[in-house]
Write a protein that holds these residues in place. Structure first.
Motif, PDB file in Angstrom:
ATOM      1  N   HIS A 171      14.701  -5.925  -1.387  1.00  0.00           N
ATOM      2  CA  HIS A 171      13.342  -6.397  -1.140  1.00  0.00           C
ATOM      3  C   HIS A 171      13.254  -7.864  -0.723  1.00  0.00           C
ATOM      4  CE1 HIS A 171      10.674  -3.054  -3.078  1.00  0.00           C
ATOM      5  NE2 HIS A 171      11.652  -2.558  -2.339  1.00  0.00           N
ATOM      6  N   ALA A 173       7.099  -4.858  -3.831  1.00  0.00           N
ATOM      7  CA  ALA A 173       5.972  -3.922  -3.791  1.00  0.00           C
ATOM      8  C   ALA A 173       6.454  -2.552  -4.246  1.00  0.00           C
ATOM      9  CB  ALA A 173       5.391  -3.838  -2.381  1.00  0.00           C
ATOM     10  N   TYR A 174       5.596  -1.851  -4.987  1.00  0.00           N
ATOM     11  CA  TYR A 174       5.941  -0.516  -5.454  1.00  0.00           C
ATOM     12  C   TYR A 174       4.669   0.306  -5.549  1.00  0.00           C
ATOM     13  CZ  TYR A 174       4.136  -1.913 -10.043  1.00  0.00           C
ATOM     14  OH  TYR A 174       3.327  -2.344 -11.060  1.00  0.00           O
ATOM     15  N   THR A 175       4.853   1.605  -5.636  1.00  0.00           N
ATOM     16  CA  THR A 175       3.691   2.478  -5.737  1.00  0.00           C
ATOM     17  C   THR A 175       4.030   3.715  -6.555  1.00  0.00           C
ATOM     18  OG1 THR A 175       2.096   3.823  -4.505  1.00  0.00           O
ATOM     19  CG2 THR A 175       4.276   3.610  -3.553  1.00  0.00           C
ATOM     20  N   SER A 194       3.577   4.716   3.823  1.00  0.00           N
ATOM     21  CA  SER A 194       2.670   3.872   3.038  1.00  0.00           C
ATOM     22  C   SER A 194       1.305   4.502   2.783  1.00  0.00           C
ATOM     23  CB  SER A 194       2.470   2.533   3.755  1.00  0.00           C
ATOM     24  OG  SER A 194       1.907   2.737   5.040  1.00  0.00           O
ATOM     25  N   CYS A 209       8.392  -5.000 -13.179  1.00  0.00           N
ATOM     26  CA  CYS A 209       8.222  -6.435 -12.901  1.00  0.00           C
ATOM     27  C   CYS A 209       9.375  -7.281 -13.438  1.00  0.00           C
ATOM     28  CB  CYS A 209       6.895  -6.930 -13.482  1.00  0.00           C
ATOM     29  SG  CYS A 209       5.448  -6.293 -12.603  1.00  0.00           S
ATOM     30  N   MET A 231       8.806  -1.191   0.157  1.00  0.00           N
ATOM     31  CA  MET A 231       8.054  -0.462  -0.852  1.00  0.00           C
ATOM     32  C   MET A 231       9.002   0.420  -1.652  1.00  0.00           C
ATOM     33  SD  MET A 231       4.855   0.185  -1.941  1.00  0.00           S
ATOM     34  CE  MET A 231       3.701   0.021  -0.574  1.00  0.00           C
TER      35      MET A 231
END
Length: 239
Positions: A137, A174-176, A215, A168, A145
């Protein structure tokens, strides 16, 4: 004159300041490139992760040099169109043959891994997936992502918060969390899960399945052929 809205003057300057616009170079097939060079995939050995980071680090440096030379903001990105992932694989197989090409396959359709470092169908612990993705990343300043597919039933907000706190602790930009859905045109209501038919009226024809396509969410039936197979084989985690 082709894009009048973007070219319109605002305070004596064009609305779109082209030199300030970011340009992204997307990478595709990182896992397969590492496999054909080292005979191991990213999740199989730390040496594969280190080698992959060396590749991406070199590409990121070249993108930065190109930015200085051209005056444009050029960044390396992991957000790649899935159509390209299939098309590139098909071209490579056609040119070099199956034996000299490392690809994923859906029946006879080849495709490369895109948008993530570790393919979503690889069954590894969630912490290990996050650890590997976090290695890349910081180098992918144009977009990245980490996708965490969720198994049914619906997760509680408290469980997702605890997982977010764990994520964290890593260098994840970024993650989802992704939950699959279906919408029945007959019942006119959504249902969670990856069922191929409506849980209520049992229709298949009028049941539309949705999940995250790169995304954004979109109907699976509209995905490229090869990518549709990944929706069925993705590893879904219970948090």
């Amino acid at each position: 004159g082709l894009l009048p809205f973007l070219a319109q003057p605002i305070a004596k300057e064009p609305y779109l300041r082209l030199p300030n616009t970011p340009f992204h170079i997307s990478i595709v097939g990182l896992n397969e490139a590492i496999q054909i060079q080292t005979d191991t995939q990213l999740h199989e050995a730390q040496t594969a992760i280190d080698y992959g980071a060396k590749i991406v680090g070199h590409l990121a440096l070249q993108a930065k040099k190109l930015s200085w030379k051209s005056g444009f903001r050029i960044h390396l990105s992991h957000n790649c169109n899935s159509t390209a992932a299939q098309r590139f694989a098909e071209l490579d197989v056609k040119r070099f043959g199956d034996n000299n090409t490392s690809t994923n396959r859906h029946e006879v359709v080849p495709y490369y891994t895109n948008s993530v470092a570790v393919p979503l169908h690889i069954d590894i612990p969630i912490e290990e997936r996050i650890r590997i993705e976090s290695r890349f990343h910081p180098l992918l300043t144009g977009g990245h992502m980490t996708y965490i597919e969720l198994a049914e039933p619906e997760r509680s907000p408290e469980a997702l918060l605890k997982m977010s706190q764990r994520i964290c602790q890593y260098n994840i930009g970024a993650y989802t969390f992704t939950r699959s859905y279906g919408y029945c045109l007959n019942c006119q209501q959504p249902f969670g899960g990856f069922s191929k038919k409506c849980p209520e009226c049992k229709t298949v024809k009028n049941y539309v399945r949705y999940t995250r396509f790169t995304s954004h969410y979109s109907p699976i039936k509209h995905w490229p052929t090869a990518t549709q197979s990944t929706s069925n084989s993705r590893v879904r985690y219970i948090i």
